[in-house]
Structure formats: C-alpha cells, structure tokens
Scaffold this motif. Structure first.
Motif, PDB file in Angstrom:
ATOM      1  N   ILE A 136       7.629  -1.853  13.510  1.00 31.41           N
ATOM      2  CA  ILE A 136       7.890  -0.567  12.843  1.00 31.41           C
ATOM      3  C   ILE A 136       7.789  -0.759  11.330  1.00 31.41           C
ATOM      4  N   LYS A 137       6.704  -0.206  10.776  1.00 32.84           N
ATOM      5  CA  LYS A 137       6.502  -0.186   9.311  1.00 32.84           C
ATOM      6  C   LYS A 137       6.898   1.215   8.877  1.00 32.84           C
ATOM      7  N   ALA A 138       7.966   1.339   8.118  1.00 34.27           N
ATOM      8  CA  ALA A 138       8.452   2.698   7.871  1.00 34.27           C
ATOM      9  C   ALA A 138       9.120   2.832   6.514  1.00 34.27           C
ATOM     10  N   MET A 170       7.688  -2.302   5.100  1.00 33.88           N
ATOM     11  CA  MET A 170       7.566  -0.975   4.462  1.00 33.88           C
ATOM     12  C   MET A 170       6.138  -0.706   3.996  1.00 33.88           C
ATOM     13  N   PRO A 171       5.699   0.543   4.126  1.00 28.39           N
ATOM     14  CA  PRO A 171       4.385   0.906   3.597  1.00 28.39           C
ATOM     15  C   PRO A 171       4.441   0.998   2.068  1.00 28.39           C
ATOM     16  N   GLY A 172       3.296   1.290   1.474  1.00 25.40           N
ATOM     17  CA  GLY A 172       3.232   1.225   0.002  1.00 25.40           C
ATOM     18  C   GLY A 172       3.231   2.569  -0.693  1.00 25.40           C
ATOM     19  N   ALA A 175       4.114   5.240  -4.747  1.00 24.94           N
ATOM     20  CA  ALA A 175       3.867   4.579  -6.042  1.00 24.94           C
ATOM     21  C   ALA A 175       3.114   5.533  -6.971  1.00 24.94           C
ATOM     22  N   GLU A 176       2.206   6.303  -6.394  1.00 22.14           N
ATOM     23  CA  GLU A 176       1.384   7.274  -7.149  1.00 22.14           C
ATOM     24  C   GLU A 176       0.778   6.567  -8.357  1.00 22.14           C
ATOM     25  N   ILE A 177       1.157   7.022  -9.573  1.00 28.84           N
ATOM     26  CA  ILE A 177       0.842   6.257 -10.786  1.00 28.84           C
ATOM     27  C   ILE A 177       2.197   5.930 -11.390  1.00 28.84           C
ATOM     28  N   THR A 210       6.059  -5.481   1.901  1.00 27.39           N
ATOM     29  CA  THR A 210       5.653  -4.094   1.652  1.00 27.39           C
ATOM     30  C   THR A 210       4.187  -4.085   1.219  1.00 27.39           C
ATOM     31  N   ASN A 211       3.627  -2.901   1.148  1.00 28.81           N
ATOM     32  CA  ASN A 211       2.333  -2.705   0.510  1.00 28.81           C
ATOM     33  C   ASN A 211       2.552  -1.991  -0.809  1.00 28.81           C
ATOM     34  N   ALA A 212       1.473  -1.791  -1.544  1.00 31.55           N
ATOM     35  CA  ALA A 212       1.540  -0.979  -2.768  1.00 31.55           C
ATOM     36  C   ALA A 212       0.319  -0.074  -2.786  1.00 31.55           C
ATOM     37  N   MET A 214      -1.890   3.260  -4.874  1.00 35.12           N
ATOM     38  CA  MET A 214      -2.116   3.909  -6.171  1.00 35.12           C
ATOM     39  C   MET A 214      -2.887   5.196  -5.897  1.00 35.12           C
ATOM     40  N   LEU A 215      -2.303   6.317  -6.252  1.00 37.95           N
ATOM     41  CA  LEU A 215      -2.991   7.605  -6.089  1.00 37.95           C
ATOM     42  C   LEU A 215      -3.835   7.832  -7.346  1.00 37.95           C
ATOM     43  N   TYR A 216      -5.151   7.936  -7.157  1.00 39.18           N
ATOM     44  CA  TYR A 216      -6.030   8.054  -8.334  1.00 39.18           C
ATOM     45  C   TYR A 216      -7.011   9.206  -8.146  1.00 39.18           C
ATOM     46  N   PHE A 245      -2.886  -4.091  -1.328  1.00 37.12           N
ATOM     47  CA  PHE A 245      -2.977  -3.008  -2.309  1.00 37.12           C
ATOM     48  C   PHE A 245      -3.939  -1.969  -1.751  1.00 37.12           C
ATOM     49  N   ILE A 246      -3.503  -0.693  -1.808  1.00 37.61           N
ATOM     50  CA  ILE A 246      -4.282   0.383  -1.185  1.00 37.61           C
ATOM     51  C   ILE A 246      -4.478   1.525  -2.187  1.00 37.61           C
ATOM     52  N   PRO A 247      -5.634   1.588  -2.829  1.00 37.76           N
ATOM     53  CA  PRO A 247      -5.903   2.745  -3.685  1.00 37.76           C
ATOM     54  C   PRO A 247      -6.109   3.980  -2.807  1.00 37.76           C
ATOM     55  N   LEU A 248      -5.440   5.086  -3.143  1.00 38.30           N
ATOM     56  CA  LEU A 248      -5.568   6.325  -2.355  1.00 38.30           C
ATOM     57  C   LEU A 248      -6.340   7.356  -3.170  1.00 38.30           C
ATOM     58  N   ALA A 249      -7.535   7.685  -2.689  1.00 33.68           N
ATOM     59  CA  ALA A 249      -8.384   8.659  -3.392  1.00 33.68           C
ATOM     60  C   ALA A 249      -7.788  10.054  -3.235  1.00 33.68           C
ATOM     61  N   PHE A 250      -7.537  10.709  -4.340  1.00 33.10           N
ATOM     62  CA  PHE A 250      -6.880  12.018  -4.309  1.00 33.10           C
ATOM     63  C   PHE A 250      -7.740  13.071  -3.587  1.00 33.10           C
ATOM     64  N   ILE A 286      -6.968  -6.329  -0.080  1.00 32.11           N
ATOM     65  CA  ILE A 286      -7.256  -4.999  -0.624  1.00 32.11           C
ATOM     66  C   ILE A 286      -7.680  -4.148   0.565  1.00 32.11           C
ATOM     67  N   LYS A 287      -6.938  -3.052   0.749  1.00 28.99           N
ATOM     68  CA  LYS A 287      -7.159  -2.240   1.943  1.00 28.99           C
ATOM     69  C   LYS A 287      -7.897  -0.944   1.601  1.00 28.99           C
ATOM     70  N   ALA A 288      -8.932  -0.648   2.388  1.00 30.19           N
ATOM     71  CA  ALA A 288      -9.612   0.642   2.266  1.00 30.19           C
ATOM     72  C   ALA A 288      -8.990   1.583   3.300  1.00 30.19           C
TER      73      ALA A 288
HETATM   74  O1  V47 Z   1       2.702   8.402  -1.247  1.00 35.14           O
HETATM   75  C1  V47 Z   1      -0.145  12.526  -0.896  1.00 35.14           C
HETATM   76  C2  V47 Z   1      -0.429  10.011  -0.916  1.00 35.14           C
HETATM   77  C3  V47 Z   1       0.854   8.622   0.289  1.00 35.14           C
HETATM   78  C4  V47 Z   1      -2.194  13.098  -1.236  1.00 35.14           C
HETATM   79  O2  V47 Z   1       1.169   1.089   3.191  1.00 35.14           O
HETATM   80  C5  V47 Z   1      -2.154  11.710  -1.130  1.00 35.14           C
HETATM   81  O3  V47 Z   1      -0.197   0.656   4.823  1.00 35.14           O
HETATM   82  C6  V47 Z   1      -4.420  11.575  -1.461  1.00 35.14           C
HETATM   83  O4  V47 Z   1       1.191   5.656   1.310  1.00 35.14           O
HETATM   84  N1  V47 Z   1      -4.524  12.919  -1.597  1.00 35.14           N
HETATM   85  C7  V47 Z   1       1.296   8.325   1.696  1.00 35.14           C
HETATM   86  N2  V47 Z   1      -3.246  10.949  -1.239  1.00 35.14           N
HETATM   87  C8  V47 Z   1       0.250   7.503   2.420  1.00 35.14           C
HETATM   88  C9  V47 Z   1       0.445   6.040   2.175  1.00 35.14           C
HETATM   89  C10 V47 Z   1      -0.246   5.025   3.005  1.00 35.14           C
HETATM   90  C11 V47 Z   1      -1.347   5.350   3.743  1.00 35.14           C
HETATM   91  C12 V47 Z   1      -1.949   4.366   4.523  1.00 35.14           C
HETATM   92  C13 V47 Z   1      -1.441   3.101   4.595  1.00 35.14           C
HETATM   93  C14 V47 Z   1      -0.320   2.791   3.853  1.00 35.14           C
HETATM   94  C15 V47 Z   1       0.252   1.423   3.951  1.00 35.14           C
HETATM   95  C16 V47 Z   1       0.283   3.741   3.048  1.00 35.14           C
HETATM   96  O5  V47 Z   1      -0.192   9.558   0.377  1.00 35.14           O
HETATM   97  C17 V47 Z   1       1.794   9.270  -0.662  1.00 35.14           C
HETATM   98  C18 V47 Z   1       0.844   9.791  -1.708  1.00 35.14           C
HETATM   99  O6  V47 Z   1       0.547   8.811  -2.652  1.00 35.14           O
HETATM  100  N3  V47 Z   1      -0.872  11.398  -0.944  1.00 35.14           N
HETATM  101  N4  V47 Z   1      -0.952  13.587  -1.081  1.00 35.14           N
HETATM  102  C19 V47 Z   1      -3.451  13.716  -1.492  1.00 35.14           C
HETATM  103  N5  V47 Z   1      -3.565  15.033  -1.635  1.00 35.14           N
END
Ligand code: V47
Ligand code: SF4
Length: 359
Positions: A136-138, A170-172, A175-177, A210-212, A214-216, A245-250, A286-288
């Motif tokens: 359980i990763k939560a 824990m997931p990452g 963090a956002e920015i 944990t992971n980390a 970045m919402l970009y 590390f997981i960059p999250l494309a907005f 580095i996770k996609a």
């Molecule tokens: O913290 C919210 C992001 C995150 C949007 O740790 C958005 O393995 C893009 O953290 N566009 C939750 N991103 C998801 C997350 C995650 C996902 C997969 C794996 C792991 C891991 C963690 O989603 C939020 C926020 O940063 N988020 N809205 C959006 N519109």
C-alpha cells in the motif's frame, strides 16, 4: 569550451552539475544532445532495463478543502460530482487488483472536511485484510500534514499509526513547485514547499520510502523548475529516502488556473525528463507517468534517460478530470510491448524496486 561542452564533460566524468548549468540546459535548444547525456547517465545506472509495475490507483474521495487552482479533480462537499467511496468499494477494487496480478495500490485523495484519521487507518487495515499481498503506497505529504492537524497529533505519530495499519510507502504528490512564490499562486491553501520537504524528511526518517513529483507547464519558469529539483537533491543527499522523480505535465482543462493555458509540449516534456536525469544524480529512477505524457512521449522518453514507467493504473481520475487524452489504463502486455519496441528490457518491479521478472 562552450557551456554545453563544459556540462557534457562534467556528466561524462560523473561530476554533479550546478543549478546554473541545469538552467543553461533548459535554455538550450540542443534537445538531442541533452537526451544523449541523460541516456548515458541512465545507462550507467540501469543499463537497458526499464522498470514498470502492475498497480491500481484508488482515490477514496475527491472532496477537498484546499481547492488548488490547477486541480480539476477536487470538489467541495455537496457539489455536483463530489464522491466518497464506501470502505467496501475500496476493498473491492483492491481485491480485484490483487486478482489481476497487481502488486501495489496507490491511494491518494482530497482533504476531506469530516473524515477522521481513524477512517484512513481503517482503509489501510481493511485493504491489508482483504488483499494481503498488495503493497500500500498511500497519502501525499499534504494529506499526512492534514491528518496531523485534524487528529491533533504529531507528524511522527500519524506516520507511526498509519504504518502500524499497513502503510508501506508514500507517493510523491503535492510537491507541485516547491518555490513559494509560484506555489502561492497555484495552490495558496496548500502547505508550503518548506513544510512539504519537512514532512517527507520525517517520513524518510520513519523508514518510509517516497517519491517526488514536479507539476510543470503552468506559471513556473525554468529557474523555478531547477530550484525545485535542487531542493529535492539536497534532501536526497541528507536522507536517501526518495525512490523516483516524476515530472507531471500539467493538463490544462477544467482548471481555474486561467493564466496557465500553455500546458507542455512534447519537446518540453522530453527536455524536462532528460535534465532531471542529469541533474538528480542521487535519484536512482526517473519515472515517466504516461497518463499525463501520453503513451508515445512516454515511450520516446526511454531514449531520454527515463527508466521507469508507471504503471497499469486502471482507473485514473486526477489527470483525466483535467482533460488527459491518454487511456484510463494500460495492460501489462501493452507496457511490455511499448518498452520492447523502444529497444529496452521490460522488468516488472515491486514498489520498492525489487525486480520480479523480466520479459
Ligand atoms: O499532487 C493535479 C497532480 C498529483 C493536475 O508517486 C495534476 O508514484 C497534471 O502525485 N495536471 C497527484 N497533474 C498524482 C501523483 C502521482 C502520480 C503517479 C505516480 C505517483 C507516484 C504520484 O497530480 C498532484 C498534482 O501535482 N495534478 N492536477 C493536472 N491538471
Ligand atoms: Fe485537493 Fe490535492 Fe486537488 Fe489540491 S491537488 S485541490 S490538495 S486534491
């Protein structure tokens, strides 16, 4: 020597690059050369192996008191579309996942105004009883901090209680920015970047990986992205508790972030992943996250330093509520094919990056 040549020489000699140098990479148009350096760094760490895991995301509630400007997932209690899953529904999803070969459930949700910490303990205990083989990763650092406020107990105690109930890592998210100036604009109600780092530090000290993220692709500058990664690199030097590390494309739809209609381009996605691979020399993975990147960019990223693909996912809400056009889930076979066709070796892993089998 040009700036790029200086940076390239450092990377080839296994030397850490500075924030200024990372910024120079962001500002350069040498995508392929940056990608080649990132691929070199990844090759040294991981060879041809690309990890994936079979997991299922469960979001117990979308009711959230924070209502971050970028978030299309959250609702206010009573608003149309607001939901809270019953404990049986959460367990049913976990049991289904286990039956389908998942090794992990990934559980995050909104900051619910009424549910007590005991509810989250119950969720963990119920999943552990119903599907004992699942890791359980939560809960993001933001949720952990919220639990400590509603239960009026220390972060340390919250972590102890949740770990006793079955929390494995824990997931990452959240963090956002981490740079406060940007954070105050995109999520003013959320805990500060400093506090996010502090909670994660405590989690690492408590023995949780944990992971980390970045919402970009919103209001941030390249310098903000580098500052964000620098803070993570510093904490990782101290604790070693980050796995990926997981960059999250907005994803831009349905969000209140009106200024931020730009989102990301494929080029920006690849550059960001590659620079992360070069800059974060103390992160193993580095996770996609294909949900936000789309499958094709996620696949190409495997030539740009990425060594981990998340995951089967199954029922994704956060990105899709914000307009992500990727599918809801990928099958294990789909992920294996995607990795193979990129000329890499697919390795199924567990949450703690122990290889389970390769294909
Ligand atoms: O913290 C919210 C992001 C995150 C949007 O740790 C958005 O393995 C893009 O953290 N566009 C939750 N991103 C998801 C997350 C995650 C996902 C997969 C794996 C792991 C891991 C963690 O989603 C939020 C926020 O940063 N988020 N809205 C959006 N519109
Ligand atoms: Fe709530 Fe998280 Fe969405 Fe912010 S990003 S509104 S904290 S669910």
């Amino acid at each position: 020597m040009s700036t790029f040549e200086t940076i390239a020489a450092k990377v080839r000699n296994n030397q850490r690059i500075s924030s200024e140098e990372a910024l120079a990479l962001f500002e350069s148009n040498e995508l392929l050369a940056i990608g080649e350096l990132a691929a070199l760094v990844n090759d040294r760490k991981n060879g041809k192996s690309v990890f994936f895991n079979v997991n299922r995301h469960i979001n117990p509630t979308n009711i959230c008191v924070n209502r971050c400007a970028f978030c299309a997932f959250s609702r206010t209690a009573g608003e149309e579309g607001a939901y809270t899953l019953a404990l049986e529904d959460i367990c049913r999803r976990a049991v289904e996942a286990e039956g389908e070969g998942a090794t992990e459930v990934h559980i995050v949700g909104g900051l619910h105004p009424d549910l007590p910490l005991e509810y989250y303990e119950e969720v963990l205990r119920a999943i552990r009883a119903a599907a004992p083989s699942l890791h359980i990763k939560a809960f993001t650092a933001v949720e952990i901090e919220y639990f400590s406020r509603i239960a009026a107990c220390s972060i340390e105690r919250v972590l102890e209680r949740l770990m006793a109930a079955g929390l494995g890592s824990m997931p990452g998210g959240g963090a956002e920015i981490l740079v406060e100036e940007v954070r105050n604009k995109i999520c003013p109600e959320k805990i500060s970047g400093k506090r996010w780092l502090e909670i994660i530090r405590q989690a690492h000290l408590a023995g949780l990986k944990t992971n980390a993220t970045m919402l970009y692709g919103h209001l941030e500058t390249f310098a903000d992205r580098v500052a964000h990664m620098e803070m993570l690199r510093c904490l990782q030097d101290e604790t070693g508790g980050f796995q990926a590390f997981i960059p999250l494309a907005f994803q831009t739809e349905n969000s209140d972030l009106k200024l931020a209609t730009r989102g990301t381009s494929g080029l920006d996605d690849l550059k960001t992943l590659a620079i992360a691979r070069i800059f974060l020399d103390n992160f193993d993975h580095i996770k996609a996250y294909w949900v936000m990147l789309g499958e094709k960019i996620a696949q190409v990223s495997l030539a740009f330093g990425v060594n981990d693909l998340d995951g089967t996912v199954v029922e994704e809400k956060i990105g899709h509520d914000a307009g992500a056009v990727s599918p809801q889930s990928l099958t294990k076979e789909g992920i294996i094919t995607l990795i193979r066709k990129a000329g890499k070796l697919p390795v199924e892993r567990d949450t703690l990056y122990r290889p389970l089998r390769s294909f």
